[in-house]
Design an enzyme around this catalytic site. Sequence first.
Site, short mmCIF file in Angstrom:
data_model
loop_
_atom_site.label_atom_id
_atom_site.label_comp_id
_atom_site.label_asym_id
_atom_site.label_seq_id
_atom_site.Cartn_x
_atom_site.Cartn_y
_atom_site.Cartn_z
N CYS A 83 -21.67 -10.43 -6.16
CA CYS A 83 -22.49 -9.57 -5.27
C CYS A 83 -24.03 -9.68 -5.61
CB CYS A 83 -22.27 -8.03 -5.43
SG CYS A 83 -20.57 -7.54 -4.70
N CYS A 95 -27.23 -7.55 -4.79
CA CYS A 95 -27.28 -6.79 -3.49
C CYS A 95 -26.66 -5.40 -3.68
CB CYS A 95 -26.47 -7.47 -2.56
SG CYS A 95 -26.03 -6.75 -1.05
N CYS A 127 -24.03 -2.11 0.38
CA CYS A 127 -22.95 -1.29 0.84
C CYS A 127 -23.31 0.00 0.32
CB CYS A 127 -21.78 -1.75 0.13
SG CYS A 127 -21.78 -2.14 -1.58
N CYS A 161 -23.80 3.74 2.66
CA CYS A 161 -22.77 4.97 2.83
C CYS A 161 -23.35 6.18 3.08
CB CYS A 161 -22.17 4.88 1.23
SG CYS A 161 -20.87 6.45 1.22
N CYS A 174 -19.91 0.68 4.59
CA CYS A 174 -20.21 -0.07 3.57
C CYS A 174 -19.51 -1.33 3.56
CB CYS A 174 -19.51 0.65 2.26
SG CYS A 174 -17.76 0.50 2.02
N ASP A 212 0.85 -1.18 -0.11
CA ASP A 212 -0.05 -0.02 0.24
C ASP A 212 0.89 1.35 0.12
OD1 ASP A 212 -2.38 1.46 0.06
OD2 ASP A 212 -2.42 1.47 2.30
N CYS A 255 -14.07 4.95 7.85
CA CYS A 255 -15.38 4.51 7.85
C CYS A 255 -15.62 3.04 7.41
CB CYS A 255 -16.45 5.66 6.85
SG CYS A 255 -17.95 5.36 7.09
#
Length: 345
Positions: A189, A192, A195, A199, A245, A133, A242
Amino acid sequence: MTSLISEALAAEARRLGFAAFGIAPADAAPETGARLRQWLAGGCHGDMLWMEDTADRRASPKGLWPEVRSVVMLGLPYTPALPPSRNLALPERATISVYALGRDYHDVVKPRLKQLASWLALRTGEDVKVFVDTAPVMEKPLAEAAGLGWQGKHSNLLSRRHGNWLFLGAIYTTAALPPLADTGAKGSCGSCTACITACPTGAIVAPGRVDARLCISYLTIEHKGPVPEALRGKLGNRIYGCDDCLDACPWNRFAHVPADPAFNPRAELSAPLLADFLKLDDAGFRQVFSGSPIKRIGRDRFVRNCLYAAGNSGLPALRPAVLALVDDPAPLVSDAARWALARLG
């Protein structure tokens, strides 16, 4: 090179604590560059200008290192032991993203990657590079190509075994490593949209597309200036990152692999009081967050976030702590303090 070296590498990865492992050819995600440039063209990176500057190197592993032939992708789980949303309804408390409650993941993942890369280099005689990262590497598309999972509608990696609670690391190598057999990590997914609905700021503007300029993680961590006033109220008491999600994803109910012990939450960060954080000067901030990823945003940005949370709290008891920061030498802090004071009446 036979598959035996890949199987032995996977076994060594497991010994080092990596719960997810996969191998992909360096050219396995050719669509990544086009998707990245489209995202950048829309301005969705906000003021993360370094993403523009490194776009060519980020678009493909060979753009960063032309000699690379294989990419080894690895994951360490940080499955939360406590509900990520437990403090959101407690205005006197602060909410910190799950990933930042323990040790800095860079300091945990990278040494293990180096050990595994050294093992590989010793046995193949090939060159290796490791990334966590901090370099222009598209970890999530590469992890998907390597079979660790798939990118969900929130754009993060999803796995049948880990939900979306994985720290990713990469080893680039000049060795031509055969991929392992299908790991069964593929999924979908479907219809769905949990998420997207979860948010708080509507930052997931399309399935798989996040506009950083609206994202609370970006606003509280990467964004260096004042947060736009229209968004401050939506931060609630989220002062660093946060998880909304991520927490909303139904696949997390299958995430049974516990977090690596290195990521166990620090007791003092599990339910911290905003009043305590508002008192921090630079030295105090550095002491409290030594060894934490939070340390990298610095005291001013951190206290800015805490002041927004104080303004959103509706608690008159926080007025004295906020008032003490109105004349703070840092314009970022004094601006947030004045806003919070006005909100508290």
